[in-house]
Enzyme design. Structure first.
Site, mmCIF file in Angstrom:
data_model
loop_
_atom_site.group_PDB
_atom_site.id
_atom_site.type_symbol
_atom_site.label_atom_id
_atom_site.label_comp_id
_atom_site.label_asym_id
_atom_site.label_seq_id
_atom_site.Cartn_x
_atom_site.Cartn_y
_atom_site.Cartn_z
ATOM 1 N NE ARG A 19 43.703 52.718 43.761
ATOM 2 C CZ ARG A 19 44.648 52.777 42.832
ATOM 3 N NH1 ARG A 19 45.933 52.884 43.184
ATOM 4 N NH2 ARG A 19 44.370 52.727 41.559
ATOM 5 N N GLY A 20 43.581 49.140 43.364
ATOM 6 C CA GLY A 20 44.354 48.755 42.185
ATOM 7 C C GLY A 20 44.384 47.235 42.136
ATOM 8 C CB ALA A 21 43.466 44.873 39.429
ATOM 9 N NE ARG A 27 37.132 48.126 45.210
ATOM 10 C CZ ARG A 27 37.796 49.056 44.499
ATOM 11 N NH1 ARG A 27 39.085 49.252 44.680
ATOM 12 N NH2 ARG A 27 37.152 49.787 43.607
ATOM 13 C CD GLN A 54 40.694 56.097 41.853
ATOM 14 O OE1 GLN A 54 40.117 57.086 41.419
ATOM 15 N NE2 GLN A 54 40.031 55.012 42.209
ATOM 16 C CG ASP A 68 40.201 47.234 37.847
ATOM 17 O OD1 ASP A 68 40.330 48.254 37.153
ATOM 18 O OD2 ASP A 68 40.552 47.163 39.038
ATOM 19 C CE LYS A 75 38.524 53.439 39.372
ATOM 20 N NZ LYS A 75 37.542 52.943 40.373
#
Ligand code: MRU
Length: 348
Positions: free
Chosen positions: A51-53, A94, A197, A238, A249
């Site tokens: 995860r994480g752009a 996503r 997170q 993102d 987020k």
């Protein structure tokens, strides 16, 4: 160009397969999942193994390598037609982080230009995307740290660190460099409900680096800002629209409002692969809604009254007017707006 090794590697290409550090298990368990098919990569992105752009984009690029290997072996003549479906499926894994589609477009250009076996050339491109991301983070770390001014504490939200990128991190890159330069004495990290997170990932990264970190419940952030002593809020992104609006987020928008109210500066750190000039404003950014269970349960145990429903947007949009500075690897925009975004991206 090979991606350099960092202390924390969320995404690793090893012996013809993709290995992802399973971020659902951190910080208790350090386990890599080995993925050999594009279907596994799609599932891993959707289920937030990665995860994480920027990390999502890098993982997707390696996913295209796996897809090409299978499609070319199946049918060396018509593999391009077949792989289009894999790319489409990857693109929807996503919806908010635009780095995913940005990386797929780069891989598509290589597919279009390739004669003969595609795997080697696609792997070179995926590794270039990976290595460029690390270099961008290092550059942003320098640029952002140079803006910090007098020594103090900072607040961050979610995880925009090595785990969320090819390595080093965006917001945490600035924090790492700022700490190294003696400009940051402590990091306050929002726990970042519901996926935690901040508590599970950001605190883990900072503890490993010996950077003092204090966790707080998301709801405590405004009170912390009122108490004083926080010089900056530093977050990742993102997707950033053409007018400078920032999707990040859930909870970021509230932080930006509180920061403006309390005179705390608000810094967004993101590579240009996170900027989507095709989207005029934040109103058009697709916001992922995630499962109600993320809110209604904790560690698999129910925490809410049976029968309660949940609203669980994974991201929110902070208007550009609340952003004091946007740091990219191509330069910095103070109080970003449409004109400044256009000039920044023209140089990119
Ligand atoms: O749902 P996640 O964990 O993928 O969300 C991540 C974030 O919102 C990060 O702040 C953002 O991707 C920037 S990461 C460098």
């Amino acid at each position: 160009m090979h991606p350099p090794r960092d202390r924390v590697c969320a995404v690793v290409w090893r012996q013809d397969a993709l290995e992802l550090l399973d971020q659902r298990k951190l910080p208790d368990t350090i386990i890599y999942r080995r993925l050999a098919t594009v279907a596994e990569v799609i599932e891993a992105i959707r289920d937030m193994v990665v995860r994480g752009a920027p990390a999502i984009g890098i993982a997707a690029a390696y996913g295209v390598v796996l897809a090409a290997r299978a499609r070319y072996a199946e049918n060396p003549t018509h593999w391009r037609k077949q792989i289009a479906a894999d790319l489409a499926a990857l693109a929807t894994a996503r919806p908010t982080a635009v780095n995913l589609v940005w990386a797929l477009r780069r891989m598509e250009r290589v597919i279009a230009a390739t004669d003969g076996g595609p795997v080697e050339r696609l792997l070179v491109e995926a590794q270039a995307i990976h290595a460029e991301d690390v270099a961008a983070n290092r550059r942003m770390g320098e640029l952002g740290a140079a803006l910090l001014g007098e020594r103090g504490a900072v607040l961050t939200h979610c995880n925009a660190g090595a785990l969320a990128t090819g390595g080093y991190g965006t917001a945490l890159g600035v924090i790492r460099r700022g700490y190294e330069r003696g400009l940051i004495e402590r990091v306050y990290a929002d726990e970042t409900r519901p996926w935690l997170q901040g508590a599970r990932l950001t605190a883990w990264e900072l503890v490993q680096d010996g950077i003092p970190v204090t966790l707080l419940a998301d709801g405590a952030a405004a009170a912390l800002l009122r108490r004083g002593g926080i010089g900056w809020i530093i977050v990742g992104a993102d997707r950033i629209a053409a007018n400078g609006d920032v999707a990040n987020k859930i909870g970021t928008y509230g932080l930006a409002v509180a920061a403006r109210h309390h005179g705390v500066r608000f810094m967004v750190v993101a590579p240009v692969s996170t900027v989507d000039m095709n989207i005029a404003s934040g109103a058009d950014i697709p916001i992922e809604q995630r499962a109600a269970e993320e809110l209604l349960t904790l560690g698999g145990q129910p925490v809410a009254a049976a029968g309660a429903e949940a609203w669980n947007p994974s991201f929110d949009v902070t208007p550009a007017a609340l952003v004091d500075v946007l740091v990219t690897e191509h330069g910095v925009a103070l109080a970003p707006d449409e004109g400044k975004m256009a000039r920044l991206m023209a140089g990119a």
